[in-house]
Design a protein around this motif. Structure first.
Motif, PDB file in Angstrom:
ATOM      1  N   MET A  49      45.221  38.829  47.384  1.00 29.56           N
ATOM      2  CA  MET A  49      45.469  40.062  46.640  1.00 29.56           C
ATOM      3  C   MET A  49      46.619  39.893  45.651  1.00 29.56           C
ATOM      4  SD  MET A  49      45.074  43.005  49.540  1.00 29.56           S
ATOM      5  CE  MET A  49      46.356  43.948  48.724  1.00 29.56           C
ATOM      6  N   GLY A  50      47.696  39.279  46.100  1.00 35.02           N
ATOM      7  CA  GLY A  50      48.846  39.072  45.218  1.00 35.02           C
ATOM      8  C   GLY A  50      48.474  38.248  44.005  1.00 35.02           C
ATOM      9  N   LEU A  51      47.641  37.237  44.210  1.00 33.23           N
ATOM     10  CA  LEU A  51      47.193  36.398  43.097  1.00 33.23           C
ATOM     11  C   LEU A  51      46.347  37.196  42.123  1.00 33.23           C
ATOM     12  CD1 LEU A  51      47.005  33.560  41.823  1.00 33.23           C
ATOM     13  CD2 LEU A  51      45.045  33.123  43.318  1.00 33.23           C
ATOM     14  N   LEU A  52      45.436  38.017  42.651  1.00 31.83           N
ATOM     15  CA  LEU A  52      44.570  38.832  41.794  1.00 31.83           C
ATOM     16  C   LEU A  52      45.390  39.836  40.977  1.00 31.83           C
ATOM     17  CD1 LEU A  52      41.681  39.550  44.320  1.00 31.83           C
ATOM     18  CD2 LEU A  52      41.514  38.150  42.252  1.00 31.83           C
ATOM     19  N   ILE A  53      46.370  40.450  41.613  1.00 31.67           N
ATOM     20  CA  ILE A  53      47.231  41.416  40.926  1.00 31.67           C
ATOM     21  C   ILE A  53      47.914  40.760  39.734  1.00 31.67           C
ATOM     22  CG2 ILE A  53      49.401  42.709  41.177  1.00 31.67           C
ATOM     23  CD1 ILE A  53      48.438  43.344  44.086  1.00 31.67           C
ATOM     24  N   LYS A  54      48.386  39.538  39.937  1.00 27.42           N
ATOM     25  CA  LYS A  54      49.065  38.825  38.851  1.00 27.42           C
ATOM     26  C   LYS A  54      48.076  38.334  37.796  1.00 27.42           C
ATOM     27  CE  LYS A  54      52.858  37.439  41.871  1.00 27.42           C
ATOM     28  NZ  LYS A  54      53.455  36.351  42.661  1.00 27.42           N
ATOM     29  N   LEU A  55      46.885  37.940  38.216  1.00 19.75           N
ATOM     30  CA  LEU A  55      45.883  37.439  37.261  1.00 19.75           C
ATOM     31  C   LEU A  55      45.468  38.506  36.254  1.00 19.75           C
ATOM     32  CD1 LEU A  55      43.529  35.259  39.511  1.00 19.75           C
ATOM     33  CD2 LEU A  55      44.823  34.472  37.523  1.00 19.75           C
ATOM     34  N   ILE A  56      45.399  39.760  36.707  1.00 17.94           N
ATOM     35  CA  ILE A  56      44.988  40.826  35.793  1.00 17.94           C
ATOM     36  C   ILE A  56      46.185  41.577  35.218  1.00 17.94           C
ATOM     37  CG2 ILE A  56      42.750  41.112  36.941  1.00 17.94           C
ATOM     38  CD1 ILE A  56      43.885  43.770  38.140  1.00 17.94           C
ATOM     39  N   ASP A  57      47.405  41.061  35.482  1.00 22.16           N
ATOM     40  CA  ASP A  57      48.630  41.702  34.986  1.00 22.16           C
ATOM     41  C   ASP A  57      48.694  43.181  35.373  1.00 22.16           C
ATOM     42  OD1 ASP A  57      49.638  39.373  33.743  1.00 22.16           O
ATOM     43  OD2 ASP A  57      48.341  39.705  32.012  1.00 22.16           O
ATOM     44  N   ALA A  58      48.356  43.473  36.629  1.00 22.66           N
ATOM     45  CA  ALA A  58      48.345  44.861  37.091  1.00 22.66           C
ATOM     46  C   ALA A  58      49.749  45.450  37.044  1.00 22.66           C
ATOM     47  CB  ALA A  58      47.797  44.942  38.513  1.00 22.66           C
ATOM     48  N   LYS A  59      49.810  46.689  36.607  1.00 26.40           N
ATOM     49  CA  LYS A  59      51.091  47.392  36.500  1.00 26.40           C
ATOM     50  C   LYS A  59      51.050  48.730  37.257  1.00 26.40           C
ATOM     51  CE  LYS A  59      54.531  48.797  33.056  1.00 26.40           C
ATOM     52  NZ  LYS A  59      54.862  48.837  31.606  1.00 26.40           N
ATOM     53  N   LYS A  60      49.867  49.359  37.269  1.00 23.41           N
ATOM     54  CA  LYS A  60      49.702  50.648  37.942  1.00 23.41           C
ATOM     55  C   LYS A  60      48.626  50.489  39.015  1.00 23.41           C
ATOM     56  CE  LYS A  60      48.790  55.555  37.004  1.00 23.41           C
ATOM     57  NZ  LYS A  60      48.386  56.546  35.988  1.00 23.41           N
ATOM     58  N   THR A  61      49.010  50.707  40.275  1.00 23.78           N
ATOM     59  CA  THR A  61      48.082  50.468  41.376  1.00 23.78           C
ATOM     60  C   THR A  61      48.044  51.669  42.314  1.00 23.78           C
ATOM     61  OG1 THR A  61      49.541  49.511  43.077  1.00 23.78           O
ATOM     62  CG2 THR A  61      48.885  48.057  41.262  1.00 23.78           C
ATOM     63  N   ILE A  62      47.006  51.674  43.163  1.00 23.37           N
ATOM     64  CA  ILE A  62      46.856  52.749  44.143  1.00 23.37           C
ATOM     65  C   ILE A  62      46.414  52.143  45.467  1.00 23.37           C
ATOM     66  CG2 ILE A  62      44.471  53.262  43.453  1.00 23.37           C
ATOM     67  CD1 ILE A  62      45.219  56.282  43.908  1.00 23.37           C
ATOM     68  N   GLU A  63      46.961  52.661  46.562  1.00 22.98           N
ATOM     69  CA  GLU A  63      46.668  52.120  47.882  1.00 22.98           C
ATOM     70  C   GLU A  63      46.262  53.246  48.818  1.00 22.98           C
ATOM     71  OE1 GLU A  63      48.961  49.402  51.264  1.00 22.98           O
ATOM     72  OE2 GLU A  63      49.187  48.992  49.128  1.00 22.98           O
ATOM     73  N   VAL A  64      45.126  53.067  49.488  1.00 18.18           N
ATOM     74  CA  VAL A  64      44.617  54.047  50.441  1.00 18.18           C
ATOM     75  C   VAL A  64      44.740  53.445  51.842  1.00 18.18           C
ATOM     76  CG1 VAL A  64      42.634  55.428  51.156  1.00 18.18           C
ATOM     77  CG2 VAL A  64      43.009  54.950  48.717  1.00 18.18           C
ATOM     78  N   GLY A  65      45.690  53.949  52.614  1.00 19.63           N
ATOM     79  CA  GLY A  65      45.987  53.383  53.923  1.00 19.63           C
ATOM     80  C   GLY A  65      47.162  52.434  53.816  1.00 19.63           C
ATOM     81  N   VAL A  66      48.306  52.836  54.324  1.00 21.51           N
ATOM     82  CA  VAL A  66      49.555  52.081  54.130  1.00 21.51           C
ATOM     83  C   VAL A  66      50.025  51.411  55.418  1.00 21.51           C
ATOM     84  CG1 VAL A  66      52.007  52.296  53.530  1.00 21.51           C
ATOM     85  CG2 VAL A  66      50.278  53.531  52.200  1.00 21.51           C
ATOM     86  N   PHE A  67      49.895  52.127  56.552  1.00 20.91           N
ATOM     87  CA  PHE A  67      50.410  51.691  57.848  1.00 20.91           C
ATOM     88  C   PHE A  67      51.909  51.374  57.696  1.00 20.91           C
ATOM     89  CE2 PHE A  67      50.207  48.483  61.546  1.00 20.91           C
ATOM     90  CZ  PHE A  67      50.435  49.472  62.483  1.00 20.91           C
ATOM     91  N   THR A  68      52.374  50.190  58.093  1.00 23.07           N
ATOM     92  CA  THR A  68      53.805  49.892  58.001  1.00 23.07           C
ATOM     93  C   THR A  68      54.199  49.301  56.643  1.00 23.07           C
ATOM     94  OG1 THR A  68      53.521  47.703  58.977  1.00 23.07           O
ATOM     95  CG2 THR A  68      53.999  49.524  60.484  1.00 23.07           C
ATOM     96  N   GLY A  69      53.211  49.020  55.790  1.00 21.20           N
ATOM     97  CA  GLY A  69      53.537  48.672  54.415  1.00 21.20           C
ATOM     98  C   GLY A  69      53.504  47.212  54.021  1.00 21.20           C
TER      99      GLY A  69
END
Length: 223
Positions: A49-69
């Motif tokens: 996931m971290g690699l994908l986030i960087k590959l698409i230069d993500a800046k604004k994200t949303i997360e459904v289900g956080v648990f301890t983070g």
């Protein structure tokens, strides 16, 4: 099965743990003491996931289900300093377990935590004028609503953006005869099987169901 377990452990020890940021390791160790520790995102899936986030230069994200983070902290470390995460979970108590680690990592300012059931929260986010504005979304929540989340996130995530769904192998029970699945897992298994079939038939996304952790399905919005 033994060979698969050994290969999975090899991936963790060779590729994942040596590159895992110290803050993530600290949060993973903290979560391991929780009675529902198995709900946490697997570190090998998180690395992808971290690699994908960087590959698409993500800046604004949303997360459904956080648990301890764990996944939340990973995302916060992966996006730019001025990036933003909308983090939705019904339990602020669980989120606050990992919050001191997030604060110590210096990324709390990127997070807007929303204590709510996910469907009304996602509807509210859309009503606030956020259609097509998110680069990346991650879902690790109740499996019976995955398709409902998918339909909403397809309106919130931009074309070319990515949605990732956790637990799409559901402990491997998706691949065994239904009468072999324990009763307590049957509902989740049936929901996950149907969700996987629906995603495979959805022409709006490219997909890859990747056997990391408990299965993580990566979707790229085409239109």
């Amino acid at each position: 099965a033994c060979l698969e377990l050994a290969a999975g452990q090899y991936v963790l020890e060779t590729s994942v743990f040596p590159r895992e940021p110290q803050q993530l390791k600290e949060l993973r160790d903290l979560t391991a003491t929780h009675p529902r520790a198995m709900m946490a995102t697997a570190p090998d899936a998180a690395q992808l996931m971290g690699l994908l986030i960087k590959l698409i230069d993500a800046k604004k994200t949303i997360e459904v289900g956080v648990f301890t983070g764990y996944s939340l902290l990973l995302t916060a470390l992966s996006i730019p300093h001025d990036g933003k995460i909308t983090a939705i979970d019904m339990s602020r108590e669980s989120y606050e377990i990992g919050l001191p680690v997030i604060q110590k990592a210096g990324v709390e300012h990127k997070i807007e935590f929303v204590e709510s059931e996910a469907l009304p929260a996602l509807d509210f986010v859309r009503q606030e004028g956020n259609e097509g504005s998110y680069d990346f979304a991650y879902v690790d929540a109740d499996k019976v609503n995955y398709w409902n989340y998918h339909e909403r996130l397809m309106k919130l995530v931009r074309v070319g953006g990515i949605i990732a769904y956790d637990n799409t192998l559901w402990g491997g029970t998706v691949a065994i005869p239904p009468d072999s699945v324990a009763g307590s897992h049957r509902g989740g298994t049936e929901a996950t099987i149907q969700f996987n079939k629906s995603l495979a038939a959805d022409p709006r996304v490219d997909i890859s169901l990747t056997p990391l952790g408990d299965g993580i399905t990566i979707c790229r919005r085409i239109y």
